[in-house]
Structure formats: C-alpha cells, structure tokens
Design an enzyme around this catalytic site. Sequence first.
Site, mmCIF file in Angstrom:
data_model
loop_
_atom_site.group_PDB
_atom_site.id
_atom_site.type_symbol
_atom_site.label_atom_id
_atom_site.label_comp_id
_atom_site.label_asym_id
_atom_site.label_seq_id
_atom_site.Cartn_x
_atom_site.Cartn_y
_atom_site.Cartn_z
ATOM 1 N N CYS A 1 58.455 81.858 70.547
ATOM 2 C CA CYS A 1 59.781 81.861 71.174
ATOM 3 C C CYS A 1 60.221 83.292 71.463
ATOM 4 O O CYS A 1 59.559 83.992 72.215
ATOM 5 C CB CYS A 1 60.778 81.080 70.321
ATOM 6 S SG CYS A 1 62.281 80.637 71.229
ATOM 7 N N GLU B 1 55.894 74.754 65.596
ATOM 8 C CA GLU B 1 56.281 74.175 64.297
ATOM 9 C C GLU B 1 57.198 72.969 64.440
ATOM 10 O O GLU B 1 57.462 72.276 63.463
ATOM 11 C CB GLU B 1 56.925 75.255 63.418
ATOM 12 C CG GLU B 1 58.366 75.644 63.781
ATOM 13 C CD GLU B 1 58.493 76.616 64.945
ATOM 14 O OE1 GLU B 1 57.505 76.816 65.671
ATOM 15 O OE2 GLU B 1 59.600 77.173 65.122
ATOM 16 N N HIS C 1 58.100 75.954 70.447
ATOM 17 C CA HIS C 1 58.063 76.006 68.988
ATOM 18 C C HIS C 1 56.944 75.096 68.481
ATOM 19 O O HIS C 1 57.165 73.890 68.322
ATOM 20 C CB HIS C 1 59.406 75.552 68.412
ATOM 21 C CG HIS C 1 60.485 76.565 68.584
ATOM 22 N ND1 HIS C 1 60.711 77.586 67.693
ATOM 23 C CD2 HIS C 1 61.387 76.734 69.584
ATOM 24 C CE1 HIS C 1 61.717 78.335 68.117
ATOM 25 N NE2 HIS C 1 62.141 77.844 69.256
#
Lengths: 257, 213
Positions: free
Chosen positions: B84, B188, B186
């Site tokens: 990001c 994650e 992202h």
Amino acid sequence: MSELKRVIACLDVDSGRVVKGTNFVDIRDAGDPVELASRYDAEGADEIVFLDITASHEGRDTIVELARRAADEVFVPFTIGGGIRTVDDARAVLDAGADKVSVNSAAIERPELITELAENFGSQCVVLAIDARLEGERYVVHTHGGRRSTDLEAAAWAAEGVGLGAGEILLTSMDRDGTNDGYEIELTRKVAEAVPVPVIASGGAGEPADLVEALKEGRADAVLCASIFHYGSYSVDDAKSEIQNAGIPVRRTHTRT
Amino acid sequence: MNGSPTVVVLDYGMGNLRSVEKALERSGANVLRTSEPEALSEADGCVLPGVGAFPRAMERIRALGLDQAISEAADRQLPILGICLGLQLLFESSVEQTETEGLGLLEGTVLPLPADGRKVPHIGWAEVDWVGDGALIDGIPSGEAFYFVHSYAVSPSKSDILGTASYGSRFVCAARKGSVAGVQFHPEKSSAAGLRLLGNFVGMASGGPGGPK
C-alpha cells in the site's frame, strides 16, 4: 469492468460467543466467532461483520479481544460493531486489527461521533448501521437493537450520516430480519439512491436469489448474510455462483495457499 | 538456512501492523516488528507496510534512520516488499499533499488515482492482471481479486510493472525491480490469493527459487 459486488458474512456475538446456532458438522466450536469467520473467509466471503450484542456494556474489552483474535485467523477485511461509543473505543478495535467499525445507536444519540471517527481514522473505516422498520409510509430508524423508535427516516438519516463522514451504510430491514423472505428491496433502493457511498443490504436473505435481487433491484453494493450461511443451507460459494450466473461480477478465487 | 526466515516488518508509527504480521506468520515467517535500522542487517526479508500520508511517513522513516538502512538492504539484494503506502514509498517522489521525495528504489512517481469520476479512495476488491512474472506471483493466476484501499497510484518504468488493476481506468498495482517489490493492494486482507503472495515472498526470503539470496 464493473466493480465487484460483495458478499458479507455476519456474526452476532454475545459475550464472545456466536448467538445463533449453526449446523456445521466439521468445525470444532460452532460458538466461536473467529473459527466461523475463518471458515467463511475460506469459502469466499469478501468481508466479515462481527456485531457484538452483549447487553451489559461491561465489555469494550471483549470486542477488542474479538478483534485481536480475528486478526490472527481472518484474512479478509472485517468490521466490528456494537459498543463503539467513542474515538478511543474505535481506536482500540482498529489497533487490534479490525478494518472498520460500525456505529448505530451511539451515532443517533450523538451524530458528531461519525465525524470524529472519520476525522481520526478516515471515512473508509466508518460504517453507519441503520435498523429500519416500515411504519405507515415511512421507513423509521430504530435504535438499541430495534427496541426504540426514533423520528428519523432511513434514507434521510443515511444521507445525513454520509454528510457527517460515514463511508458506508449497513442497512437492516427489521421487518425482514430473520424471516428468510428476502431483502426489503424498496428500502434498500431508496437508501442506495440517497447516498453516494456503498450500501450493504441486510435482513431477510433466505436463498441466493434474494442476494441477486438486492444487488440488482435494490442497487445494493453488498449483501450481508447470517443464518443462510450459519445453517449450512447454502455456502458462500453457492451464493456467489448464483450471483455470477445472474451476470453480476463477484470475486471468485482460484489460488491455493 | 535453518527454520523460518526472519522477516522484519518496519514499524514507523503509521497504521495497524497486526494483520500484516499475522498473515506473514501464517505464511511461514518468523516476524520481527521493529523500528530499528540495525534489525535489517539480520533479516532475511523486509516488509514496508503503511497507511496514511506519504510526507508524514517519509518524515518518520528518515527520523528513524530507516531510509538509509532500506537502501543498503536493497543494495545487497535483500527481498523487500512494500504494501500500500509502502509500495508508494519505494518510488522517487509523491505529489500527495506536497511534492515529497521517497526512497527512490524504484523509478517513477506517485500520482492521484485517476479513477475517472469514481469515488476516491478506491476501496474494495479488484481483479489484478499480471504483466510480468516472477517468484512473488507464482501460482496466482491473472484475474484474482485483491483488496484495495488507496487514493494514489504509482507510475513506474514500464519494465518494472508487475501488475495492473482497473478502477475507472487502469492503474499499476504491483511493481518490482530486482529484489525490491511492492503491491498497492493489501495481501494480508486478500484471503487465499494474498496469503499465497506473502507465502511466495517468505519463500524468496528463505532463499527459495527466485529468491536472490
């Protein structure tokens, strides 16, 4: 390419446990919100919403602990709602790993809360949850889990909330919630047309065709489901297949870890 | 090497790192969250996360002495992954708020997301098409969706572009050069596809195929 519509799994949590029972045979603990959320992630849910309905508000600690544990096991964005009354409450769950917070009654009592949250964390973190019920010709907003009526009309309150900084509306039809009769399409469309931010339709999903209807006719950006998934009647993947077959773009995954 | 590779997650005080740490652990890394430049010399890989504004992030990174340490790590081919804002910081400069110099590990600048009349920030899942290939995206087909939250996008040298996505118009969402890579989305928060990407990165950090160690 159109944007991908989202399918969101919702878990009602009371004192750290999922309230509604589930029929899953292959999970160890059907009452553990994190284990269930992790399963929905694996099945293809695009987001998870945890709504803490613990009556006694002894426990901001319990929602922080929930966020912390969810961050260990859930690798899609998740929202925590219930018991968020201040910037500090929100910060605690966001720091623990939540992506968004949702506010409902607290925002009606003190609308500035929405602005404070947006200024501190960005509008993308702030979900305004609205519970509405048809009274006469109006969709009237209710608070405190639906127990108290207000004089607010749903679409007007949604628009006001967005003006104050809400980045998303989580719209629940109290008339449809728990009925399996499908989403309240007119309410959903009214609110979707009143705000420039995503609207999540909630309450009433009984089968995948209901999700398609809310996305198409209701103009929702996302559909939230609870019991339809909990009771194992349909998997998230079943729901997404039907949405995709209706020509609506959704995320399908092909990667194995 | 023995055991799990050590991946440092650089903590310069911008945003929540817990999800990144947990996803890397799930992907097999021994994760060390740190703001110490020295930690990079012991690391097998480095993740530069981040949310927030570019100028403030660079100010903190410089104040901690991390800019120097990251550059030295890149020089010795340490696998580095920006996520990001972390991707954007790898570039030469950004126009966010005020023109600010970045780490300069990748050529190019950071510009407002064109979005073509759509709402900014861009939030949500978007399908990614890979332009190149490489160990980082091994096993992840084009068309997989990843989760985005951003208002700016990078404009790299053409040869460094790894992937693109569309929001109103197409933008670059992944770039890499040598051991330095970054993704705008992202991983994650991107379920199986994201965990696979992070697993690939951890594999590179442990000197696996494609890992330059």
